[in-house]
Each structure stands twice: as C-alpha cells, then as structure tokens.
Design an enzyme around this catalytic site. Structure first.
Site, PDB file in Angstrom:
ATOM      1  N   ASP A   1       0.841  -1.204   0.000  1.00 43.52           N
ATOM      2  CA  ASP A   1       0.000   0.000   0.000  1.00 43.52           C
ATOM      3  C   ASP A   1       0.876   1.254   0.000  1.00 43.52           C
ATOM      4  O   ASP A   1       0.677   2.159   0.813  1.00 43.52           O
ATOM      5  CB  ASP A   1      -0.954  -0.002   1.186  1.00 43.52           C
ATOM      6  CG  ASP A   1      -2.155   0.928   0.997  1.00 43.52           C
ATOM      7  OD1 ASP A   1      -2.425   1.325  -0.163  1.00 43.52           O
ATOM      8  OD2 ASP A   1      -2.808   1.258   1.996  1.00 43.52           O
TER       9      ASP A   1
ATOM     10  N   ASN B   1       1.024   7.259   3.135  1.00 46.87           N
ATOM     11  CA  ASN B   1       1.656   6.237   3.972  1.00 46.87           C
ATOM     12  C   ASN B   1       3.159   6.463   4.110  1.00 46.87           C
ATOM     13  O   ASN B   1       3.897   5.546   4.461  1.00 46.87           O
ATOM     14  CB  ASN B   1       1.381   4.835   3.415  1.00 46.87           C
ATOM     15  CG  ASN B   1       0.016   4.328   3.806  1.00 46.87           C
ATOM     16  OD1 ASN B   1      -0.622   4.860   4.709  1.00 46.87           O
ATOM     17  ND2 ASN B   1      -0.452   3.304   3.120  1.00 46.87           N
TER      18      ASN B   1
ATOM     19  N   ASP C   1       2.466   2.163   7.990  1.00 51.90           N
ATOM     20  CA  ASP C   1       1.257   1.384   7.714  1.00 51.90           C
ATOM     21  C   ASP C   1       1.545   0.101   6.940  1.00 51.90           C
ATOM     22  O   ASP C   1       1.198  -0.048   5.772  1.00 51.90           O
ATOM     23  CB  ASP C   1       0.206   2.230   6.983  1.00 51.90           C
ATOM     24  CG  ASP C   1      -1.152   1.541   6.979  1.00 51.90           C
ATOM     25  OD1 ASP C   1      -1.272   0.436   7.559  1.00 51.90           O
ATOM     26  OD2 ASP C   1      -2.087   2.090   6.387  1.00 51.90           O
TER      27      ASP C   1
END
Length: 192
Positions: free
Chosen positions: A53, A58, A71
């Site tokens: 991701d 992030n 994350d």
C-alpha cells in the site's frame, strides 16, 4: 496475558503529499525523497516483505526531511505470492497487471506504486485521477497515462522519463526493482 501486540517508534512528521505542498518541495527535493523511499522499500523486500500500500499518505517526512514508510497493516510475505483474498492496496496506486488479475502482487507492483507517488508529487495529480474505484479497475488494462510533462512543465525531461518508466503498463518495461529506480534517481541527482 496472551494478547498479541507490537510497538513502533513515534514518528513526528507530515504525510508526504502534504509536506510537498507545505514545504514547497522542488522536483529535485522530491527526487531525493523518493530515492530514499526506494531504499526503504528495497530493504523491506530484502527482509521478505511487500508493503502492498505504497502511497504518499503512507509516507511521513520526518523533521530531518527523511521519508518514513508507515502502515504495514496489509503487508504480504514476498515468498508467498498469489495468496491474496481479493484486491489489496489503494487502487489509484496499484499496477495494472494486478488490478486486472493478470498477476499477483509483486515487486513490480511496488515499483509501479513508487512511480505513481513520484508522478503525484511532481504534478499534484494522481495519474489515475478517477474518483471511482471501479473505473480505475475497469480501465487498468487499456488506459494510457497522460505524460507527466503535460502537467508539470517544471520537471526536468530526465526526471519525467524516470517517472514514466516506473509507470510502464508492461511490467517487463518497468524498473525491475526499487533499487533500479533509486539508481536512476541517483544518476539524475548527480547530473548524469
């Protein structure tokens, strides 16, 4: 007491997409940050972990100006590919071969996500600017990206080329690893 948990360092920082605007980062500054981010992702891969991701929100830019990848909530084991239950990650940052189901989530997908971050930070727009996730998925196999040079005229031609190479539709024409992308960013930064 049988409760599983983990702790992380507190990172005092700003999400990368906001930091670019707040701190007025130049294309060169962005290239420096993404090169360091590539190193972090490459390290993660060396430890057998796919982040899954990668996107500007992030990544925190710490008080020293260094990126910190956060994350890892949906991270995957690099050695166990193809075992995802459904789509993982943020569709606007996912590689077309993964979105269309032609491939499991791979290192090449992470390179594509890094390229998407670079494009987004340099232009202020995600190359997949559709707000509708279904439209992003539906057009993944046929969409031609708008050249970065059309949106960000202040980006040097070589940095534009690096960005668009990381975003190639065909994974075989993309950088094979984050380290290869980082190496071209290093060359750009050194004026080669």
């Amino acid at each position: 007491d049988g409760i599983h948990f983990f702790t992380m360092d507190y990172i005092e920082g700003t999400p990368l997409d906001r930091a670019v605007v707040l701190e007025g980062l130049s294309p060169r500054d962005i290239a420096v940050v993404i090169r360091k981010l590539c190193d972090a992702v490459e390290y993660s891969h060396s430890r057998g972990v796919l982040h899954a991701d990668i996107k500007p929100s992030n990544v925190l830019l710490d008080r020293h100006g260094d990126p910190v990848l956060i994350d890892f909530g949906i991270a995957r084991d690099l050695m166990v590919s193809g075992e995802e239950d459904g789509l993982i990650g943020s569709p606007a940052y996912l590689a077309p071969e993964y979105l269309t189901g032609q491939s499991s989530y791979t290192i090449g997908c992470e390179v594509y996500s890094l390229g998407t971050c670079l494009y987004h930070l340099l232009s202020g727009k995600n190359p997949h600017d559709d707000v509708n996730t279904q439209a992003i998925i539906r057009r993944a196999s046929s969409r031609t990206l708008r050249p970065l040079s059309n949106l960000a005229t202040d980006v040097p031609a070589s940095l534009n080329h690096i960005t668009m190479t990381a975003l190639k539709q065909d994974p075989a024409r993309r950088y094979p690893t984050p380290a290869a992308l980082a190496e071209d960013l290093r060359r750009f930064l050194e004026g080669e």
